[in-house]
Design an enzyme around this catalytic site. Structure first.
Site, PDB file in Angstrom:
ATOM      1  N   LYS A 175       0.841  -1.197   0.000  1.00 46.08           N
ATOM      2  CA  LYS A 175       0.000   0.000   0.000  1.00 46.08           C
ATOM      3  C   LYS A 175       0.873   1.244   0.000  1.00 46.08           C
ATOM      4  CE  LYS A 175      -1.961  -1.409   3.739  1.00 46.08           C
ATOM      5  NZ  LYS A 175      -2.833  -1.644   4.919  1.00 46.08           N
ATOM      6  N   THR A 206      -8.494   9.535   8.657  1.00 42.93           N
ATOM      7  CA  THR A 206      -8.242   8.271   7.960  1.00 42.93           C
ATOM      8  C   THR A 206      -7.979   7.118   8.925  1.00 42.93           C
ATOM      9  OG1 THR A 206      -5.894   8.875   7.802  1.00 42.93           O
ATOM     10  CG2 THR A 206      -7.311   9.412   5.914  1.00 42.93           C
ATOM     11  N   GLY A 208      -8.228   3.785  10.731  1.00 44.56           N
ATOM     12  CA  GLY A 208      -8.856   2.528  10.364  1.00 44.56           C
ATOM     13  C   GLY A 208      -8.707   2.130   8.915  1.00 44.56           C
ATOM     14  N   THR A 209      -7.929   2.874   8.161  1.00 48.88           N
ATOM     15  CA  THR A 209      -7.804   2.614   6.725  1.00 48.88           C
ATOM     16  C   THR A 209      -7.324   1.192   6.438  1.00 48.88           C
ATOM     17  OG1 THR A 209      -7.261   4.940   6.387  1.00 48.88           O
ATOM     18  CG2 THR A 209      -6.770   3.445   4.586  1.00 48.88           C
ATOM     19  N   GLY A 210      -6.235   0.771   7.081  1.00 51.74           N
ATOM     20  CA  GLY A 210      -5.665  -0.542   6.785  1.00 51.74           C
ATOM     21  C   GLY A 210      -6.588  -1.680   7.176  1.00 51.74           C
ATOM     22  N   CYS A 211      -7.179  -1.592   8.362  1.00 49.57           N
ATOM     23  CA  CYS A 211      -8.113  -2.630   8.815  1.00 49.57           C
ATOM     24  C   CYS A 211      -9.287  -2.746   7.849  1.00 49.57           C
ATOM     25  CB  CYS A 211      -8.655  -2.297  10.201  1.00 49.57           C
ATOM     26  SG  CYS A 211      -7.404  -1.994  11.460  1.00 49.57           S
TER      27      CYS A 211
END
Length: 265
Positions: A175, A206, A208-211
């Site tokens: 990412k 932003t 919590g983007t990865g989860c």
């Protein structure tokens, strides 16, 4: 009535509701899946950061997993915060016997810079957890920790992906959201390359983007979609969620997991 796709998240709790188990379950509901959970840790967390974290015992994690998998069954699994070598090893052992797709989000640092993975757990992630992954979804900080590659451009992303694939995941999604310019990610299995590009939204909220992205991929895989299609759809979902992220508290707010529903109102 036919049950929706069943997706299991193995991750920590975010008391602020923006990341972790809470983000995973919201994402799964928003995308049409039935979400289930194995809790690995409890955090005291808000928009300003992580004020405390308490890991659950390995036997509690194993018991939760067996309880869900042996009775209800799952069609994909997503892993998140696994803070210690013991937890990483236990979860990797459980997943090694699973025939369903696994999305590994190797969470190591929170959005606010708080460490969520012990340094001594990195080897276990590399050698035990990553080999179970259908898709691994590290951000650039996690890539640097796992591979030693400091990514500054797209050529570095390709080089880092090759090193990650050497640990055994079938696909890697590097990412590139921390790079300047448009939001670009690289999905590859070593043969195919898919560059996923999206406009960058000027929104600091932003959390919590990865989860959220990893959970959205897990939903697509549970629906039977090929990896590139599942990742492409997840990228579209997280792009909309980032654009709709909103302020909560005095710090960084969450992405909006329900943005698609709000657009219809």
């Amino acid at each position: 009535m036919t049950a929706p796709p069943r997706v299991l998240t193995i991750a920590g709790s975010d008391s602020g509701g923006g990341a972790g188990i809470q983000a995973d379950l919201k994402t799964m509901l928003a995308l049409g899946a039935h979400g289930m959970s194995v809790l690995t840790a409890v955090t005291a967390q808000n928009s300003l950061g992580v004020q405390g974290a308490w890991e659950l015992p390995v036997e509690a994690v194993r018991a939760q997993y067996r309880s869900v998998v042996d009775d209800i069954g799952v069609q994909s699994v997503k892993t998140g915060m696994l803070s210690s070598p013991a937890l990483v090893t236990a979860v990797a052992e459980l997943l090694s016997d699973s025939a369903v797709p696994v999305v590994v989000d190797p969470v190591s640092v929170s959005k606010h810079g708080d460490r969520l993975l012990a340094d001594e757990a990195l080897d276990a992630v590399r050698t035990e957890l990553l080999p179970t992954a259908t898709v691994a979804t590290p951000n650039l900080d996690e890539v640097a920790q796992l591979t030693g590659v400091a990514v500054s451009d797209e050529a570095d992303m390709r080089r880092a992906a090759a090193r990650l694939l050497a640990y055994g995941p079938r696909w890697v999604l590097v990412k590139g959201g921390h790079l300047p310019g448009e939001a670009v990610d690289l999905l590859t299995d070593g043969d195919e390359e898919h560059w996923l590009r999206a406009p960058r939204h000027d929104n600091r909220h932003t959390h919590g983007t990865g989860c959220t992205l990893a959970s959205a991929i897990a939903v697509g895989l549970a629906q039977g979609r090929p990896v590139p299609d599942a990742v492409r759809r997840a990228k579209e979902y997280i792009t909309g969620a980032i654009a709709a992220g909103f302020a909560l508290g005095a710090g960084i707010g969450p992405v909006d997991h329900g943005w698609q529903f709000r657009e219809r109102i």
